[in-house]
Design an enzyme around this catalytic site. Structure first.
Site, PDB file in Angstrom:
ATOM      1  N   LYS A  84       0.842  -1.211   0.000  1.00 51.59           N
ATOM      2  CA  LYS A  84       0.000   0.000   0.000  1.00 51.59           C
ATOM      3  C   LYS A  84       0.878   1.262   0.000  1.00 51.59           C
ATOM      4  O   LYS A  84       0.676   2.158  -0.814  1.00 51.59           O
ATOM      5  CB  LYS A  84      -0.934   0.020   1.229  1.00 51.59           C
ATOM      6  CG  LYS A  84      -1.897  -1.156   1.299  1.00 51.59           C
ATOM      7  CD  LYS A  84      -2.852  -1.043   2.476  1.00 51.59           C
ATOM      8  CE  LYS A  84      -2.179  -1.104   3.828  1.00 51.59           C
ATOM      9  NZ  LYS A  84      -1.507  -2.388   4.139  1.00 51.59           N
ATOM     10  N   ARG A  97     -10.205   0.228   8.142  1.00 54.78           N
ATOM     11  CA  ARG A  97      -9.745  -1.130   8.406  1.00 54.78           C
ATOM     12  C   ARG A  97     -10.816  -1.971   9.083  1.00 54.78           C
ATOM     13  O   ARG A  97     -10.581  -3.132   9.397  1.00 54.78           O
ATOM     14  CB  ARG A  97      -8.558  -1.054   9.357  1.00 54.78           C
ATOM     15  CG  ARG A  97      -7.221  -1.233   8.684  1.00 54.78           C
ATOM     16  CD  ARG A  97      -6.202  -0.939   9.767  1.00 54.78           C
ATOM     17  NE  ARG A  97      -5.002  -1.666   9.589  1.00 54.78           N
ATOM     18  CZ  ARG A  97      -3.922  -1.154   8.997  1.00 54.78           C
ATOM     19  NH1 ARG A  97      -3.912   0.044   8.507  1.00 54.78           N
ATOM     20  NH2 ARG A  97      -2.848  -1.881   8.911  1.00 54.78           N
ATOM     21  N   ARG A 135      11.758  -5.496   5.027  1.00 55.95           N
ATOM     22  CA  ARG A 135      11.471  -4.065   4.835  1.00 55.95           C
ATOM     23  C   ARG A 135      12.381  -3.200   5.700  1.00 55.95           C
ATOM     24  O   ARG A 135      12.650  -3.496   6.855  1.00 55.95           O
ATOM     25  CB  ARG A 135      10.021  -3.766   5.203  1.00 55.95           C
ATOM     26  CG  ARG A 135       9.745  -2.262   5.189  1.00 55.95           C
ATOM     27  CD  ARG A 135       8.305  -1.918   5.212  1.00 55.95           C
ATOM     28  NE  ARG A 135       7.588  -2.544   6.296  1.00 55.95           N
ATOM     29  CZ  ARG A 135       6.257  -2.497   6.407  1.00 55.95           C
ATOM     30  NH1 ARG A 135       5.545  -1.887   5.468  1.00 55.95           N
ATOM     31  NH2 ARG A 135       5.659  -3.076   7.416  1.00 55.95           N
ATOM     32  N   ARG A 170      10.756  -1.426  11.489  1.00 58.42           N
ATOM     33  CA  ARG A 170       9.598  -1.059  12.315  1.00 58.42           C
ATOM     34  C   ARG A 170       9.461  -2.007  13.508  1.00 58.42           C
ATOM     35  O   ARG A 170       9.699  -3.197  13.377  1.00 58.42           O
ATOM     36  CB  ARG A 170       8.327  -1.119  11.457  1.00 58.42           C
ATOM     37  CG  ARG A 170       7.918   0.246  10.957  1.00 58.42           C
ATOM     38  CD  ARG A 170       6.839   0.211   9.927  1.00 58.42           C
ATOM     39  NE  ARG A 170       5.642  -0.538  10.276  1.00 58.42           N
ATOM     40  CZ  ARG A 170       4.548  -0.587   9.506  1.00 58.42           C
ATOM     41  NH1 ARG A 170       4.527   0.074   8.357  1.00 58.42           N
ATOM     42  NH2 ARG A 170       3.501  -1.283   9.861  1.00 58.42           N
ATOM     43  N   ARG A 216      -0.938  -9.369  12.914  1.00 60.09           N
ATOM     44  CA  ARG A 216      -1.496  -8.363  11.988  1.00 60.09           C
ATOM     45  C   ARG A 216      -2.249  -9.034  10.843  1.00 60.09           C
ATOM     46  O   ARG A 216      -3.297  -8.543  10.401  1.00 60.09           O
ATOM     47  CB  ARG A 216      -0.376  -7.466  11.446  1.00 60.09           C
ATOM     48  CG  ARG A 216       0.111  -6.458  12.479  1.00 60.09           C
ATOM     49  CD  ARG A 216       1.496  -5.923  12.176  1.00 60.09           C
ATOM     50  NE  ARG A 216       1.606  -5.214  10.927  1.00 60.09           N
ATOM     51  CZ  ARG A 216       2.766  -4.962  10.315  1.00 60.09           C
ATOM     52  NH1 ARG A 216       3.909  -5.378  10.854  1.00 60.09           N
ATOM     53  NH2 ARG A 216       2.788  -4.307   9.181  1.00 60.09           N
TER      54      ARG A 216
HETATM   55  P1  AP5 Z   1       4.801  -1.564   1.908  1.00 57.28           P
HETATM   56  O1  AP5 Z   1       4.518  -0.744   0.700  1.00 57.28           O
HETATM   57  O2  AP5 Z   1       5.484  -0.920   3.045  1.00 57.28           O
HETATM   58  O3  AP5 Z   1       3.455  -2.322   2.378  1.00 57.28           O
HETATM   59  P2  AP5 Z   1       2.188  -1.800   3.173  1.00 57.28           P
HETATM   60  O4  AP5 Z   1       0.995  -2.446   2.540  1.00 57.28           O
HETATM   61  O5  AP5 Z   1       2.212  -0.326   3.293  1.00 57.28           O
HETATM   62  O6  AP5 Z   1       2.455  -2.521   4.559  1.00 57.28           O
HETATM   63  P3  AP5 Z   1       2.297  -2.004   6.045  1.00 57.28           P
HETATM   64  O7  AP5 Z   1       3.062  -2.973   6.924  1.00 57.28           O
HETATM   65  O8  AP5 Z   1       2.646  -0.555   6.159  1.00 57.28           O
HETATM   66  O9  AP5 Z   1       0.774  -2.220   6.265  1.00 57.28           O
HETATM   67  P4  AP5 Z   1       0.035  -2.216   7.573  1.00 57.28           P
HETATM   68  O10 AP5 Z   1      -1.330  -2.058   7.044  1.00 57.28           O
HETATM   69  O11 AP5 Z   1       0.292  -3.381   8.453  1.00 57.28           O
HETATM   70  O12 AP5 Z   1       0.692  -1.000   8.386  1.00 57.28           O
HETATM   71  P5  AP5 Z   1       0.183   0.427   8.797  1.00 57.28           P
HETATM   72  O13 AP5 Z   1       1.352   1.297   8.926  1.00 57.28           O
HETATM   73  O14 AP5 Z   1      -0.938   0.849   7.941  1.00 57.28           O
HETATM   74  O15 AP5 Z   1       5.646  -2.831   1.408  1.00 57.28           O
HETATM   75  C1  AP5 Z   1       6.143  -3.812   2.311  1.00 57.28           C
HETATM   76  C2  AP5 Z   1       7.548  -4.287   1.852  1.00 57.28           C
HETATM   77  O16 AP5 Z   1       7.418  -4.965   0.604  1.00 57.28           O
HETATM   78  C3  AP5 Z   1       8.543  -3.142   1.605  1.00 57.28           C
HETATM   79  O17 AP5 Z   1       9.832  -3.581   1.966  1.00 57.28           O
HETATM   80  C4  AP5 Z   1       8.469  -2.897   0.099  1.00 57.28           C
HETATM   81  O18 AP5 Z   1       9.679  -2.380  -0.415  1.00 57.28           O
HETATM   82  C5  AP5 Z   1       8.149  -4.300  -0.430  1.00 57.28           C
HETATM   83  N1  AP5 Z   1       7.285  -4.308  -1.632  1.00 57.28           N
HETATM   84  C6  AP5 Z   1       6.202  -3.483  -1.864  1.00 57.28           C
HETATM   85  N2  AP5 Z   1       5.629  -3.808  -3.050  1.00 57.28           N
HETATM   86  C7  AP5 Z   1       6.354  -4.856  -3.561  1.00 57.28           C
HETATM   87  C8  AP5 Z   1       6.250  -5.638  -4.752  1.00 57.28           C
HETATM   88  N3  AP5 Z   1       5.294  -5.423  -5.684  1.00 57.28           N
HETATM   89  N4  AP5 Z   1       7.157  -6.635  -4.949  1.00 57.28           N
HETATM   90  C9  AP5 Z   1       8.133  -6.876  -4.030  1.00 57.28           C
HETATM   91  N5  AP5 Z   1       8.303  -6.164  -2.885  1.00 57.28           N
HETATM   92  C10 AP5 Z   1       7.416  -5.171  -2.642  1.00 57.28           C
HETATM   93  O19 AP5 Z   1      -0.421   0.121  10.259  1.00 57.28           O
HETATM   94  C11 AP5 Z   1       0.422  -0.248  11.334  1.00 57.28           C
HETATM   95  C12 AP5 Z   1      -0.395  -0.427  12.590  1.00 57.28           C
HETATM   96  O20 AP5 Z   1      -1.026   0.826  12.947  1.00 57.28           O
HETATM   97  C13 AP5 Z   1      -1.562  -1.429  12.502  1.00 57.28           C
HETATM   98  O21 AP5 Z   1      -1.146  -2.765  12.754  1.00 57.28           O
HETATM   99  C14 AP5 Z   1      -2.518  -0.887  13.569  1.00 57.28           C
HETATM  100  O22 AP5 Z   1      -2.091  -1.277  14.861  1.00 57.28           O
HETATM  101  C15 AP5 Z   1      -2.347   0.622  13.439  1.00 57.28           C
HETATM  102  N6  AP5 Z   1      -3.324   1.216  12.503  1.00 57.28           N
HETATM  103  C16 AP5 Z   1      -3.039   1.837  11.306  1.00 57.28           C
HETATM  104  N7  AP5 Z   1      -4.172   2.213  10.692  1.00 57.28           N
HETATM  105  C17 AP5 Z   1      -5.191   1.834  11.498  1.00 57.28           C
HETATM  106  C18 AP5 Z   1      -6.622   1.904  11.379  1.00 57.28           C
HETATM  107  N8  AP5 Z   1      -7.211   2.448  10.298  1.00 57.28           N
HETATM  108  N9  AP5 Z   1      -7.352   1.378  12.394  1.00 57.28           N
HETATM  109  C19 AP5 Z   1      -6.795   0.854  13.485  1.00 57.28           C
HETATM  110  N10 AP5 Z   1      -5.457   0.725  13.650  1.00 57.28           N
HETATM  111  C20 AP5 Z   1      -4.662   1.207  12.654  1.00 57.28           C
HETATM  112 MG    MG Z   2       2.331   1.030   4.914  1.00 60.54          MG
END
Ligand code: AP5
Ligand code: MG
Length: 207
Positions: A13, A88, A122, A151, A162
């Site tokens: 994402k 989410r 990552r 992270r 997660r």
């Molecule tokens: P990356 O692009 O970083 O993936 P991402 O989908 O952004 O993954 P996240 O871990 O950030 O998602 P998340 O939803 O768990 O975390 P968030 O910060 O939102 O890519 C991942 C890796 O793969 C990277 O190394 C990248 O280089 C590589 N990659 C990308 N695309 C690729 C491809 N096509 N091929 C190969 N490699 C690739 O949330 C974190 C925490 O915050 C949650 O667990 C929760 O506790 C809280 N939180 C956030 N939002 C909410 C909400 N709305 N409600 C409640 N709690 C929330």
């Molecule tokens: Mg992210």
């Protein structure tokens, strides 16, 4: 243009969001980034959120809904915005519907086995850049030179939690937005630029 990016943790994402906001000139609204900024600044909100994030659980709905409700009123969101990691839960989606209309939802589909490998490799920078050890072997950011970090919630145990949370609480949003005729799914298990080509096709077809 108002877009939601849906997808499991590590689906890409953030990676796709960086490309979209740069090409379409819209604001990047990531609840994960907002919560991490609060943790770094040691705010009360950050301290509260950390206890959930470190366990791989969702931060309570009202907290993230308030963050988004405030954020999307800012000047840089006037031309449109991309929501990354929000909503989410169905309750968050219902709350969002009361705040604004969304034009389109893109679901990035990736197998959970691929996700565990992706997240393990990552590396992040405070400036927002994201890398993977398989394609980038330096310890500092190519964009700003700052040291890269892992992270706190990217360890194997938390990643599994997660993924379970995603399955139970977030995946139902695929059916939710599909029923509204707003959803397009792209295969996220391909090189980043190939995934982006499909994302662009979806967006350009609806601009
Ligand atoms: P990356 O692009 O970083 O993936 P991402 O989908 O952004 O993954 P996240 O871990 O950030 O998602 P998340 O939803 O768990 O975390 P968030 O910060 O939102 O890519 C991942 C890796 O793969 C990277 O190394 C990248 O280089 C590589 N990659 C990308 N695309 C690729 C491809 N096509 N091929 C190969 N490699 C690739 O949330 C974190 C925490 O915050 C949650 O667990 C929760 O506790 C809280 N939180 C956030 N939002 C909410 C909400 N709305 N409600 C409640 N709690 C929330
Ligand atoms: Mg992210």
């Amino acid at each position: 243009m108002k877009i939601i990016l849906l997808g499991a943790p590590g689906a890409g994402k953030g990676t796709q969001a960086a490309k979209i906001v740069s090409d379409y000139g819209i604001a990047h609204v990531s609840t994960g980034d907002a919560l991490r900024a609060n943790i770094k600044a040691e705010t009360e909100l950050g301290k509260f959120a950390k206890s959930f994030i470190d366990k791989g659980q969702l931060v309570p709905d009202e907290v993230v809904v308030n963050i988004v409700a405030d954020r999307i009123t800012k000047e840089d969101c006037k031309k449109g915005f991309l929501l990354d990691g929000f909503p989410r839960t169905v309750a968050q989606a219902d709350a969002l519907a009361k705040l604004t209309d969304i034009d389109f939802v893109i679901n990035i589909d990736v197998d959970p086995k691929v996700i565990v490998k992706r997240i393990g490799g990552r590396r992040m920078c405070v400036c927002g850049e994201t890398y993977h050890v398989s394609t980038y072997d330096k310890d500092t950011c190519a964009k700003c030179g700052k040291p890269l970090y892992l992270r706190d919630d990217d360890n194997e145990e938390t990643v599994q939690a997660r993924l379970d949370v995603y399955k139970n609480q977030t995946e139902p949003l695929i059916a939710y937005y599909s029923a509204l005729g707003k959803l397009a799914t792209v295969d996220g298990d391909r090189p980043v630029d190939d995934v982006y080509k499909d994302v662009k096709e979806v967006l350009d077809g609806h601009c």
